[in-house]
Write a protein that holds these residues in place. Sequence first.
Motif, short mmCIF file in Angstrom:
data_model
loop_
_atom_site.label_atom_id
_atom_site.label_comp_id
_atom_site.label_asym_id
_atom_site.label_seq_id
_atom_site.Cartn_x
_atom_site.Cartn_y
_atom_site.Cartn_z
N ASP A 274 0.81 -1.21 0.00
CA ASP A 274 0.00 0.00 0.00
C ASP A 274 0.86 1.28 0.00
O ASP A 274 0.37 2.35 0.31
N ALA A 277 -0.49 4.02 -2.50
CA ALA A 277 -1.80 4.48 -2.06
C ALA A 277 -1.64 5.35 -0.81
O ALA A 277 -2.22 6.44 -0.70
N ASP A 278 -0.82 4.87 0.10
CA ASP A 278 -0.57 5.56 1.36
C ASP A 278 0.03 6.95 1.11
O ASP A 278 -0.45 7.96 1.63
N PHE A 280 0.08 8.86 -1.67
CA PHE A 280 -0.73 9.85 -2.39
C PHE A 280 -2.03 10.18 -1.66
O PHE A 280 -2.58 11.27 -1.83
N THR A 281 -2.50 9.27 -0.82
CA THR A 281 -3.65 9.60 0.02
C THR A 281 -3.27 10.67 1.04
O THR A 281 -4.01 11.62 1.28
N THR A 282 -2.07 10.50 1.60
CA THR A 282 -1.58 11.50 2.56
C THR A 282 -1.51 12.88 1.92
O THR A 282 -1.94 13.88 2.50
N ALA A 284 -3.15 13.91 -0.77
CA ALA A 284 -4.51 14.35 -1.11
C ALA A 284 -5.23 14.90 0.11
O ALA A 284 -5.94 15.90 0.03
N ASN A 285 -4.99 14.27 1.27
CA ASN A 285 -5.63 14.74 2.50
C ASN A 285 -5.19 16.15 2.86
O ASN A 285 -5.89 16.87 3.57
N SER A 287 -4.76 18.32 0.59
CA SER A 287 -5.19 19.08 -0.59
C SER A 287 -4.04 19.47 -1.51
O SER A 287 -4.05 20.54 -2.13
N LYS A 324 5.93 12.12 7.52
CA LYS A 324 5.53 10.75 7.22
C LYS A 324 6.71 9.78 7.26
O LYS A 324 6.63 8.70 7.83
#
Lengths: 403, 403
Positions: A274, A277-278, A280-282, A284-285, A287, A324
């Motif tokens: 992951d 995913a991990d 790019f989600t971070t 995106a969160n 913004s 991160k």
Amino acid sequence: MGIIVKKFGGSSVANVDRIKAVAKIIANTKDQGHQCVVVVSAMGDHTDELLDLAHQISANPSSRELDMLLTTGEQVSISLLAMTLQEMGHRAISLTGWQAGIETEDVHGKARITNINTERIFKELDHDQVVIVAGFQGVFANQEITTLGRGGSDTSAVALAAALHADICEIYTDVEGVYTTDPRAVKNAKKLDEVSYDEMLELANLGAVVLHPRSVENAKHHGVKLVVRSSFVDTPGTEIKEEKSMENVHVVTGVAYDMDVTRIQVVDLENKIDALADLFTTLANESINVDMIVTSDYEKDRINVSFSISDQDIHATLKVLERKFGEQAKVSHDHHLAKVSIVGAGMISNPGVAAKMFKILSDAGITIHMVTTSEIKVSCLVPKIQAKEAVQALHDAFELGKE
Amino acid sequence: MGIIVKKFGGSSVANVDRIKAVAKIIANTKDQGHQCVVVVSAMGDHTDELLDLAHQISANPSSRELDMLLTTGEQVSISLLAMTLQEMGHRAISLTGWQAGIETEDVHGKARITNINTERIFKELDHDQVVIVAGFQGVFANQEITTLGRGGSDTSAVALAAALHADICEIYTDVEGVYTTDPRAVKNAKKLDEVSYDEMLELANLGAVVLHPRSVENAKHHGVKLVVRSSFVDTPGTEIKEEKSMENVHVVTGVAYDMDVTRIQVVDLENKIDALADLFTTLANESINVDMIVTSDYEKDRINVSFSISDQDIHATLKVLERKFGEQAKVSHDHHLAKVSIVGAGMISNPGVAAKMFKILSDAGITIHMVTTSEIKVSCLVPKIQAKEAVQALHDAFELGKE
């Protein structure tokens, strides 16, 4: 006679004389019996002046307070435009984002519109008013002022056109329409009579800076007929519509470039299933918009990831990555690059277009640092100092300047 | 430790450096453990610059659109002040008039506050925020932006202090307190340590321009303890409180003047029983404030009425009178007059103060055109060009410059 939404950018309302010229354009449409909803940006450089004030105070002002500050820009221009129309004998009323019912997410600086409560606007239209709405802004939970991000007035206009079921959404600007490439960079750039939503989407995303991409997305989604035209000279402009209704489909319609590109490289990241995913989600969160993405796994338990972001997000991105990963990955960034792209709806049925692009660039002695492709575009990161040279070479080789 | 309301006028937040100085004053109070609610005006001449833009468009812009325009001034200064406090490491949040729950009448340009919904402010105070509220503005029916008129930020501050049950309301300004007369006009004007609400009310109404009269009225009504002090130097300022708690009561406390006076004369008005009520109700309905009123009935079926208004209301007043009377009365106006007044809580028990004032003015060769009196003041309309001379003569003769 239906509703026409018109959007005027900052250069179209840069001073009182320009505002009077804009009021005449609106008055003409009104006199033809249409109902007018007008979206305006802040006057000329006003937003930049406000930003400058904020940056005298803080390198990183809070985005909530920045929204509070910047939304005054449009509030000034809507009130002055309403006064001008009234002075000319027309009924007109200005509405801020919250007054116009433009509801957004609970995000500052780059909120998305979630709903438009059209009650107030329809009420004013019923009273024969020209309704002048502040672009770029909205409200969250009836309480907090938000902005849609720079260029967000286009998004306001298209969202209003969709919500009001307007006949047309006219985007007035300081250029006469959409060109085969940036006419400031390439002399023989040619104005296009029509482009498809998809082409425009790629052109806008790729730095043609005439229309904000979100507005094109929304226009396509809601089937809003868009026209980009000049607020300075009365010419037809460029129509943006469904590809199937167009007369000609070009292999390459235009060449776009974007100087506002920073490449981030994350090296030696642990290759968990992951991991991407991990990551790019971070982002995106927070913004942070990511554009191009390239990955490679050179060892089986480690991967490298390169991606591009807007220069303004460098600080936030590096902070997120530091928090991160800390010591677990090497992060570097490079803002000496620019993105050059070719766009064309006909590309999908013509193989070898990407190859031709790479050949043109290599013949011009330009190194390609990153590539991404889609059905209707090919984008390359090249050295920023060679970007305009690359655009000219591509524009010439694909013969876009010819009649 | 309770709530302290602080109000900073335009000159106190005229530029980024001044805003930083103001933020330090607030931070000091916060560090002492108080909860702070701060009301600010627009930066320096910002409101006048916006007015100038409007007047480039129209000699008489609609008051609704003018409110839309002018309220951006405070929205800029609140956001910048919040950013500054945040940059200093303090929690701070800015609120526009509507966000702060400041509800007003449905009048543009000079609305009165009808209610303050304190929920949001208390919520933010509970989150340890310095709450920074835009002065001068409110909202009608959750929908329309209104303003309280020039100087209305004082009114906002006092109304907030009353609604929040604040311990004190500090009005920061560019002078050190309330003086025996305008120190710009009279060299030996003396700062007063304390004045009564009533004296301040007369002084403010009469042009001492330190505090807006409505704010003093409200402070008296709600028992809000007011302090007028400098945002430039750290001195105690002037306390404004109930007369009975004051140490000294002067016969004459101060001399005030007001250059912003226009006298309207309505001659040959038909003497019906409701003529005066009718005339002044009509003016009140147009939100025109009338100050001095003198009437005389020289024939039994005709009367003459003289009254004074603010210069800015000339246009509206003449329009109303024209519409009302047409040919039925002769209306004239004179803006070459100024009002000079003496104020003192001790005047009520000292006969002959008015007579002494008339003698001083006539000895100085100054003609008196109109007189009104109250328990604690006497006002005279004199030629505008002799107003400052009159103030100096009165200040000297009543020995106000002496320690």
